[in-house]
Write an enzyme that holds these catalytic residues in place. Structure first.
Site, PDB file in Angstrom:
ATOM      1  N   GLY A 167      12.977 -14.372 -57.328  1.00 36.18           N
ATOM      2  CA  GLY A 167      12.984 -15.739 -56.830  1.00 36.18           C
ATOM      3  C   GLY A 167      12.567 -15.788 -55.370  1.00 36.18           C
ATOM      4  O   GLY A 167      11.747 -16.621 -54.961  1.00 36.18           O
ATOM      5  N   ASP A 195      16.593 -11.618 -44.072  1.00 31.57           N
ATOM      6  CA  ASP A 195      18.017 -11.557 -44.352  1.00 31.57           C
ATOM      7  C   ASP A 195      18.524 -12.971 -44.157  1.00 31.57           C
ATOM      8  O   ASP A 195      18.258 -13.606 -43.123  1.00 31.57           O
ATOM      9  CB  ASP A 195      18.745 -10.588 -43.429  1.00 31.57           C
ATOM     10  CG  ASP A 195      20.134 -10.255 -43.969  1.00 31.57           C
ATOM     11  OD1 ASP A 195      20.277 -10.154 -45.204  1.00 31.57           O
ATOM     12  OD2 ASP A 195      21.074 -10.090 -43.171  1.00 31.57           O
ATOM     13  N   HIS A 218      15.547 -23.188 -45.488  1.00 33.44           N
ATOM     14  CA  HIS A 218      15.697 -22.295 -44.343  1.00 33.44           C
ATOM     15  C   HIS A 218      14.606 -21.232 -44.334  1.00 33.44           C
ATOM     16  O   HIS A 218      14.000 -20.940 -43.307  1.00 33.44           O
ATOM     17  CB  HIS A 218      17.078 -21.647 -44.377  1.00 33.44           C
ATOM     18  CG  HIS A 218      17.418 -20.971 -45.676  1.00 33.44           C
ATOM     19  ND1 HIS A 218      17.330 -21.607 -46.901  1.00 33.44           N
ATOM     20  CD2 HIS A 218      17.836 -19.706 -45.958  1.00 33.44           C
ATOM     21  CE1 HIS A 218      17.697 -20.783 -47.856  1.00 33.44           C
ATOM     22  NE2 HIS A 218      18.004 -19.614 -47.316  1.00 33.44           N
TER      23      HIS A 218
END
Length: 204
Positions: free
Chosen positions: A12, A70, A179
């Site tokens: 994904g 991350d 984000h």
């Protein structure tokens, strides 16, 4: 041919990043494309350090441009948890969501505010340089799952501005405001800026 390794086995995440960078590179690889595993101990409590470590190790091992991110979900009512440990919050997406909803049981809507944070590291092995880009998305954790798209916590992350959950959006819609999408757009804008000697965080 401009090739890049997206340092993830999460399909994904790979699909999201590849879609956003389709005009920047010709060939995309994920870690699933290589028989050899490159273990990276993401032991830092800082997103930026984990992203840089992963990009550097993968890029040096295969001698290619490497992109690593991350990211994590920080929930205000949980004191910022799960945060940098979001991927280790459970053994699967379903388990992570169930744990999150369980820990928020009884918390009213107005106190379920949350933010997704993403740090994207781009590493050039020939120059031994790493550049980092940041994006965030604020929202609210719902009481139940909505939608069938996305991955991770998307089914319970409500975006007030769009009046929808991330999992109810198409990939194209999600990439506009997510984000990770914002961090990648900052990276694309950086292509027209000179390289710096030290790692730098760029925000969008």
């Amino acid at each position: 041919m401009r090739s890049v390794i997206i340092a993830t086995e999460n399909l994904g995440k790979f699909r999201e990043i590849k879609t956003l960078l389709a005009d920047e590179f010709d060939v995309f690889h994920s870690l699933r494309d290589f028989e050899e595993k490159v273990p990276v101990d993401e032991d830092s409590m800082l997103y930026i350090e984990n992203a840089m470590k992963k990009a550097r190790k993968v890029g040096d091992r295969f001698g290619m441009y490497a992109i690593a991110d991350d990211s994590g979900l920080e929930v205000e009512a949980l004191g910022g948890r799960p945060g940098v440990r979001s991927s280790r919050y459970g053994r699967s997406d379903d388990e992570r969501i169930e744990r999150l909803l369980s820990e928020l049981e009884g918390v009213p809507w107005e106190k379920r505010e949350a933010v997704f944070r993403a740090y994207l590291a781009f590493y050039l092995p020939e120059k031994q340089r790493c550049y980092v880009f940041y994006g965030e998305l604020k929202g609210i954790i719902g009481f139940e799952r909505k939608g069938v798209g996305g991955f991770g916590f998307d089914p319970v992350f409500y975006v007030p501005e769009w009046n929808r959950y991330l999992a109810e959006m198409t990939l194209e819609e999600k990439n506009v405001l997510s984000h990770r999408g914002r961090a990648i757009r900052a990276f694309k804008d950086f292509h027209n800026v000179r390289f710096f000697r030290n790692p730098t965080v760029h925000r969008l």
